[in-house]
Motif scaffolding. Structure first.
Motif, PDB file in Angstrom:
ATOM      1  N   ILE A 130       0.846  -1.201   0.000  1.00  0.00           N
ATOM      2  CA  ILE A 130       0.000   0.000   0.000  1.00  0.00           C
ATOM      3  C   ILE A 130       0.876   1.244   0.000  1.00  0.00           C
ATOM      4  O   ILE A 130       0.620   2.197  -0.752  1.00  0.00           O
ATOM      5  CB  ILE A 130      -0.955  -0.009   1.216  1.00  0.00           C
ATOM      6  N   GLY A 131       1.927   1.250   0.826  1.00  0.00           N
ATOM      7  CA  GLY A 131       2.843   2.388   0.882  1.00  0.00           C
ATOM      8  C   GLY A 131       3.543   2.635  -0.435  1.00  0.00           C
ATOM      9  O   GLY A 131       3.702   3.787  -0.862  1.00  0.00           O
ATOM     10  N   ILE A 132       3.964   1.570  -1.101  1.00  0.00           N
ATOM     11  CA  ILE A 132       4.621   1.726  -2.406  1.00  0.00           C
ATOM     12  C   ILE A 132       3.651   2.314  -3.421  1.00  0.00           C
ATOM     13  O   ILE A 132       3.976   3.276  -4.137  1.00  0.00           O
ATOM     14  CB  ILE A 132       5.190   0.370  -2.895  1.00  0.00           C
ATOM     15  N   ILE A 133       2.451   1.765  -3.478  1.00  0.00           N
ATOM     16  CA  ILE A 133       1.453   2.256  -4.450  1.00  0.00           C
ATOM     17  C   ILE A 133       1.076   3.704  -4.154  1.00  0.00           C
ATOM     18  O   ILE A 133       1.059   4.545  -5.067  1.00  0.00           O
ATOM     19  CB  ILE A 133       0.208   1.339  -4.440  1.00  0.00           C
ATOM     20  N   LYS A 134       0.797   4.022  -2.891  1.00  0.00           N
ATOM     21  CA  LYS A 134       0.422   5.398  -2.535  1.00  0.00           C
ATOM     22  C   LYS A 134       1.598   6.352  -2.727  1.00  0.00           C
ATOM     23  O   LYS A 134       1.412   7.495  -3.130  1.00  0.00           O
ATOM     24  CB  LYS A 134      -0.084   5.449  -1.098  1.00  0.00           C
ATOM     25  N   ALA A 145       9.652   6.745  -3.311  1.00  0.00           N
ATOM     26  CA  ALA A 145       8.971   5.435  -3.298  1.00  0.00           C
ATOM     27  C   ALA A 145       9.571   4.508  -4.344  1.00  0.00           C
ATOM     28  O   ALA A 145       9.746   3.312  -4.096  1.00  0.00           O
ATOM     29  CB  ALA A 145       7.477   5.616  -3.537  1.00  0.00           C
ATOM     30  N   LEU A 146       9.889   5.047  -5.513  1.00  0.00           N
ATOM     31  CA  LEU A 146      10.504   4.217  -6.561  1.00  0.00           C
ATOM     32  C   LEU A 146      11.887   3.736  -6.133  1.00  0.00           C
ATOM     33  O   LEU A 146      12.247   2.576  -6.383  1.00  0.00           O
ATOM     34  CB  LEU A 146      10.582   4.982  -7.881  1.00  0.00           C
ATOM     35  N   LEU A 147      12.660   4.605  -5.498  1.00  0.00           N
ATOM     36  CA  LEU A 147      13.996   4.212  -5.029  1.00  0.00           C
ATOM     37  C   LEU A 147      13.900   3.112  -3.963  1.00  0.00           C
ATOM     38  O   LEU A 147      14.589   2.090  -4.060  1.00  0.00           O
ATOM     39  CB  LEU A 147      14.739   5.425  -4.457  1.00  0.00           C
ATOM     40  N   LEU A 148      13.035   3.311  -2.972  1.00  0.00           N
ATOM     41  CA  LEU A 148      12.900   2.310  -1.913  1.00  0.00           C
ATOM     42  C   LEU A 148      12.336   1.003  -2.448  1.00  0.00           C
ATOM     43  O   LEU A 148      12.842  -0.074  -2.143  1.00  0.00           O
ATOM     44  CB  LEU A 148      12.019   2.841  -0.783  1.00  0.00           C
ATOM     45  N   SER A 149      11.286   1.079  -3.257  1.00  0.00           N
ATOM     46  CA  SER A 149      10.697  -0.160  -3.788  1.00  0.00           C
ATOM     47  C   SER A 149      11.653  -0.848  -4.756  1.00  0.00           C
ATOM     48  O   SER A 149      11.720  -2.078  -4.803  1.00  0.00           O
ATOM     49  CB  SER A 149       9.344   0.115  -4.449  1.00  0.00           C
ATOM     50  N   PHE A 176       9.969  -1.546   6.544  1.00  0.00           N
ATOM     51  CA  PHE A 176       9.240  -0.891   7.634  1.00  0.00           C
ATOM     52  C   PHE A 176       8.881   0.554   7.283  1.00  0.00           C
ATOM     53  O   PHE A 176       7.805   1.032   7.652  1.00  0.00           O
ATOM     54  CB  PHE A 176      10.030  -0.946   8.934  1.00  0.00           C
ATOM     55  N   ILE A 177       9.759   1.259   6.589  1.00  0.00           N
ATOM     56  CA  ILE A 177       9.449   2.634   6.178  1.00  0.00           C
ATOM     57  C   ILE A 177       8.235   2.643   5.253  1.00  0.00           C
ATOM     58  O   ILE A 177       7.290   3.411   5.449  1.00  0.00           O
ATOM     59  CB  ILE A 177      10.672   3.294   5.496  1.00  0.00           C
ATOM     60  N   MET A 178       8.254   1.773   4.243  1.00  0.00           N
ATOM     61  CA  MET A 178       7.133   1.739   3.309  1.00  0.00           C
ATOM     62  C   MET A 178       5.858   1.227   3.986  1.00  0.00           C
ATOM     63  O   MET A 178       4.759   1.703   3.698  1.00  0.00           O
ATOM     64  CB  MET A 178       7.469   0.883   2.090  1.00  0.00           C
ATOM     65  N   LEU A 183       0.582   2.246   6.242  1.00  0.00           N
ATOM     66  CA  LEU A 183      -0.335   2.209   7.381  1.00  0.00           C
ATOM     67  C   LEU A 183      -0.860   3.610   7.693  1.00  0.00           C
ATOM     68  O   LEU A 183      -2.062   3.795   7.909  1.00  0.00           O
ATOM     69  CB  LEU A 183       0.372   1.625   8.606  1.00  0.00           C
ATOM     70  N   SER A 184       0.033   4.596   7.678  1.00  0.00           N
ATOM     71  CA  SER A 184      -0.408   5.959   8.008  1.00  0.00           C
ATOM     72  C   SER A 184      -1.388   6.501   6.973  1.00  0.00           C
ATOM     73  O   SER A 184      -2.341   7.185   7.327  1.00  0.00           O
ATOM     74  CB  SER A 184       0.791   6.888   8.140  1.00  0.00           C
TER      75      SER A 184
END
Length: 190
Positions: A130-134, A145-149, A176-178, A183-184
């Protein structure tokens, strides 16, 4: 193993015999690059004969990277838990609901630890997605988000067919960050 239904132990023994025959070395787990050519040749032979099968096998093994906890491995390493009494990898590779129910109903501390870890990492993985998509959807967070994913996907790919939780340690903080971001942003909509 996954195509023929050969038990994991038998498949490992057959592979070890083939390894010893080809290299003259009987320690398949020796930390050396001397045997890398053998493993490269085995991979290429398998990949050339069944590339889709290999990709499927790889992806099913990656499931264990995201859905198991490593608590049992640590418990076994420090000799607080019995060795190898709960191996679910063959069930992920060849789904067998009856075998899964039989193992889970056997009870014991290993099953409890598995269920705790499974629920935790399942929820963490869902919120990470969800975090990656959002994050990609929001313009100001897109590149982060692209870098982390991308890093998570890269490390997932590098884990290969091993897929044990110890390969997740390098990317746990990113997961955990994503997941926290997912979650937030999900709580806002609830």
């Amino acid at each position: 193993m996954y195509k023929t239904g050969t038990p994991e132990r038998t498949a490992n023994e057959l592979f070890a015999e083939k390894f010893t025959e080809a290299t003259g070395n009987d320690n398949i787990y020796a930390p050396t690059f001397d045997n890398s050519q053998f493993f490269t040749n085995e991979f290429m032979a398998y990949f050339k004969t069944d590339p889709i099968g290999y990709i499927k096998f790889h992806m099913l093994n990656v499931v264990t990277l995201f859905l198991t906890d490593g608590l049992r491995d640590v418990g076994q390493s420090i000799k607080a838990l019995p060795k190898g009494s709960l191996n679910l990898r063959p069930i992920f590779i060849n789904p067998n609901p009856q075998q899964f129910i039989k193992i889970i109903s056997s009870g014991g501390i290993m099953v409890v630890l598995f269920l705790i870890g499974f629920v935790f990492w399942f929820l963490t993985s869902v919120f990470m997605l969800i975090g990656i998509i959002k994050g990609i959807y929001k313009k100001e967070f897109r590149y982060r988000a692209l870098l982390l994913s991308g890093t998570i996907f890269y490390m997932m790919t590098l884990s290969g067919i091993v897929g044990t939780p110890r390969f997740r340690f390098a990317i746990s903080s990113l997961i955990f960050i994503m997941a926290a971001y997912g979650l937030s942003t999900s709580i806002i909509f609830i």
